[in-house]
Design a protein around this motif. Structure first.
Motif, short mmCIF file in Angstrom:
data_model
loop_
_atom_site.label_atom_id
_atom_site.label_comp_id
_atom_site.label_asym_id
_atom_site.label_seq_id
_atom_site.Cartn_x
_atom_site.Cartn_y
_atom_site.Cartn_z
N GLY A 113 0.99 -1.14 0.00
CA GLY A 113 0.10 0.07 0.01
C GLY A 113 0.83 1.31 -0.05
N PHE A 114 1.95 1.22 0.77
CA PHE A 114 2.82 2.59 0.72
C PHE A 114 3.44 2.58 -0.59
N ALA A 115 4.13 1.30 -1.09
CA ALA A 115 4.62 1.52 -2.47
C ALA A 115 3.42 2.13 -3.57
N ALA A 116 2.46 1.55 -3.28
CA ALA A 116 1.38 2.08 -4.37
C ALA A 116 1.03 3.68 -4.25
N ALA A 117 1.34 3.96 -2.87
CA ALA A 117 0.88 5.25 -2.41
C ALA A 117 2.09 6.31 -2.95
N THR A 118 3.24 5.94 -3.12
CA THR A 118 4.24 6.72 -3.27
C THR A 118 4.97 6.41 -4.67
N PHE A 119 5.07 5.36 -5.47
CA PHE A 119 5.33 5.06 -6.61
C PHE A 119 4.95 5.90 -7.80
N LEU A 120 5.57 6.68 -8.45
CA LEU A 120 5.09 7.67 -9.35
C LEU A 120 4.03 8.50 -8.71
N ARG A 121 4.25 9.03 -7.66
CA ARG A 121 3.22 9.74 -6.94
C ARG A 121 1.83 9.06 -6.64
N GLY A 122 1.83 7.69 -6.82
CA GLY A 122 0.61 7.17 -6.60
C GLY A 122 -0.08 6.42 -7.92
N ILE A 123 0.05 5.13 -7.55
CA ILE A 123 -0.77 4.29 -8.52
C ILE A 123 -1.90 3.56 -7.76
N ARG A 124 -2.87 2.88 -8.55
CA ARG A 124 -4.15 2.21 -7.80
C ARG A 124 -3.58 0.89 -7.23
N TYR A 125 -4.22 0.56 -6.34
CA TYR A 125 -3.99 -0.77 -5.70
C TYR A 125 -5.26 -1.45 -5.12
N ILE A 126 -5.13 -2.72 -4.96
CA ILE A 126 -6.17 -3.61 -4.10
C ILE A 126 -5.99 -4.49 -3.28
N GLN A 127 -6.69 -4.44 -2.29
CA GLN A 127 -5.98 -5.41 -1.19
C GLN A 127 -6.82 -6.78 -1.12
N ILE A 128 -5.97 -7.82 -1.21
CA ILE A 128 -6.65 -9.05 -1.32
C ILE A 128 -5.75 -9.72 0.19
N PRO A 129 -6.62 -9.52 1.31
CA PRO A 129 -5.86 -9.86 2.51
C PRO A 129 -6.00 -11.39 2.81
N THR A 130 -4.85 -11.78 3.36
CA THR A 130 -4.82 -13.36 3.68
C THR A 130 -4.81 -13.80 5.08
N SER A 131 -4.47 -12.98 5.93
CA SER A 131 -4.43 -13.37 7.43
C SER A 131 -5.71 -12.73 8.09
N LEU A 132 -6.10 -12.93 9.05
CA LEU A 132 -7.32 -12.79 9.80
C LEU A 132 -7.12 -11.23 10.08
N LEU A 133 -6.02 -10.95 10.74
CA LEU A 133 -5.81 -9.44 11.05
C LEU A 133 -5.91 -8.53 9.89
N ALA A 134 -5.21 -9.05 8.68
CA ALA A 134 -5.62 -8.26 7.57
C ALA A 134 -6.96 -8.03 6.86
N GLN A 135 -7.85 -9.15 7.34
CA GLN A 135 -9.12 -9.37 6.82
C GLN A 135 -10.18 -8.21 7.59
N ILE A 136 -9.68 -8.18 8.79
CA ILE A 136 -10.74 -7.59 9.43
C ILE A 136 -10.15 -6.18 9.96
N ASP A 137 -8.90 -5.96 9.57
CA ASP A 137 -8.18 -4.60 10.01
C ASP A 137 -7.47 -4.00 9.23
N SER A 138 -6.52 -4.36 8.91
CA SER A 138 -5.34 -3.45 8.11
C SER A 138 -5.89 -3.40 6.78
N SER A 139 -6.50 -3.93 6.02
CA SER A 139 -6.84 -3.75 4.67
C SER A 139 -7.78 -2.70 4.61
N ILE A 140 -8.37 -2.28 5.76
CA ILE A 140 -9.49 -1.29 5.60
C ILE A 140 -8.96 -0.14 6.21
N GLY A 141 -9.23 0.97 5.61
CA GLY A 141 -9.05 2.27 6.30
C GLY A 141 -7.82 3.15 5.97
#
Ligand SMILES: NC(=O)c1ccc[n+]([C@@H]2O[C@H](COP(=O)([O-])OP(=O)(O)OC[C@H]3O[C@@H](n4cnc5c(N)ncnc54)[C@H](O)[C@@H]3O)[C@@H](O)[C@H]2O)c1
Length: 355
Positions: A113-141
């Protein structure tokens, strides 16, 4: 399938939760991305289990796919690894029209997400979270970040994905310790906002029970996080509620050099300690800490403070990047599902945390 929409002033994006969605992911991605080139950023563990299937599925929908795989674990959230990722994005000829997929746990989500935010001043990205923590928390927000040697998440941004696709079936291969780690955050959500969820967690007796209702659990947590983020995207107020248990939790992680306790384990201790104390102060309904303890034990999470000098923990709390100069925002609960933020002067903070 559960569908949520995160609605923010600058951007809205869907969260789709569905068992097996990974098997038809190209079809879903076509709906939000009509160019060709995709780079998957993942870690070696997730790549080994799911990498080829994901890549083949995307190719079958006409996408050109490259993969960047990093070592699994927190050390990959570093500036060195980030530089390596930038170089691989350049080697692949990525442009602003292309898409990054963050495919992994919270480490990959934050790094990609940080690479996407900064590379070429921002390119689009999609989250496909695979851990429970990522699925309920870190992939959102939209919080994305890397660590510096002097602290975690010190360089980052708020940068939202185009979509979040959550496949609970992916959790079947997640090592048990990480499953329980994620459960600490599930328990946190229920404590701050959702008594019904808390009661449902109490009814779980086996891993089979957990997996039977995991979709609903993930949906409830994502819905809470979405609601909070929509009200307070940049953590100026309500979003701080998500830090319940984290004041002591972060201090424990730091005091043990991020090696003794996982994040979820440290938060579990933090939640129990603060509630036991607030209960004794008459702030929280009697019996609440015992019912939290019951849940923590059920999910093999610790609840007792490690034997360590309180002053070491207090020092870590006072140095936390989230603390304001003279005060600290503590998250307390009146009872399960009812939380609030209380600003406490730093010299009084120990009274609210330690018995
Ligand atoms: N951005 C945010 O809002 C936010 C919120 C909370 C935490 N975080 C960050 O999240 C990170 C922790 O995330 P995490 O707990 O997911 O750790 P992680 O990304 O290291 O994943 C945990 C482990 O599980 C493995 N794994 C992941 N999915 C798997 C699967 N389906 N099958 C088999 N193995 C799998 C990974 O390879 C890794 O070894 C921390 O860096 C933390 O700062 C970010």
């Amino acid at each position: 399938m559960y569908k949520l929409e995160v609605k923010l002033p600058q951007k809205s994006y869907p969260i789709l939760i569905k068992r097996g969605i990974i098997n038809d992911i190209g079809n879903e991605i076509k709906k939000v991305f009509n160019n060709k080139r995709i780079i998957i950023i993942t870690d070696h563990n997730v790549q080994r289990i799911y990498g080829e299937a994901l890549s083949e599925n995307l190719k079958s929908y006409g996408f050109e796919v490259n993969t960047i795989s990093v070592e699994a674990g927190e050390n990959s959230k570093s500036l060195d690894v980030l530089t390596d990722v930038y170089n691989q994005l350049l080697d692949a000829g990525m442009t602003r029209k292309d898409m990054i997929i963050a495919f992994g746990g919270g480490v990959v989500g934050d790094l990609a997400g940080f690479a996407a935010a900064t590379f070429l001043r921002g390119i689009r990205y999609i989250q496909i979270p695979t851990s429970l923590l990522a699925q309920i928390d870190s992939s959102i927000g939209g919080k994305v970040a890397v660590n510096l040697s002097r602290g975690k998440n010190l360089v980052g941004n708020f940068y939202h994905p185009e979509a979040v696709y959550i496949d609970p079936d992916l959790l079947k291969t997640l090592p048990e310790r990480f499953l329980h780690d994620g459960m600490a955050e599930v328990i946190k959500y229920s404590c701050i906002k959702d008594k019904e969820l808390f009661n449902r967690l109490r009814e779980i007796n086996t891993e089979l029970d957990l997996f039977t209702i995991i979709n609903e659990i993930i949906y409830s947590c994502c819905n809470i996080k979405k609601g909070i983020v929509e009200k307070d995207e940049k953590e100026a107020g309500e979003r701080m509620l998500l830090n319940f248990g984290h004041t002591i939790g972060h201090a424990i992680e730091k005091a043990f050099n991020y090696e003794g306790y996982t994040h979820g384990e440290a938060v579990a201790i933090g939640m129990y300690c603060i509630v036991r104390k607030s209960e004794s102060m008459g702030i929280t309904k009697e019996g609440t800490s015992d019912s939290i303890k019951e849940l923590l034990v059920k999910f093999k999470l610790p609840f007792e403070l490690p034997k360590i000098d309180f002053n070491i923990l207090l020092e870590a709390i006072n140095l936390d990047k989230k603390s304001e100069s003279e005060s600290i925002n503590l998250v307390l609960i009146n009872e399960i599902g009812e939380s609030f933020i209380k600003k406490i002067e730093k010299e009084k903070v120990a009274q609210y945390l330690f018995s």
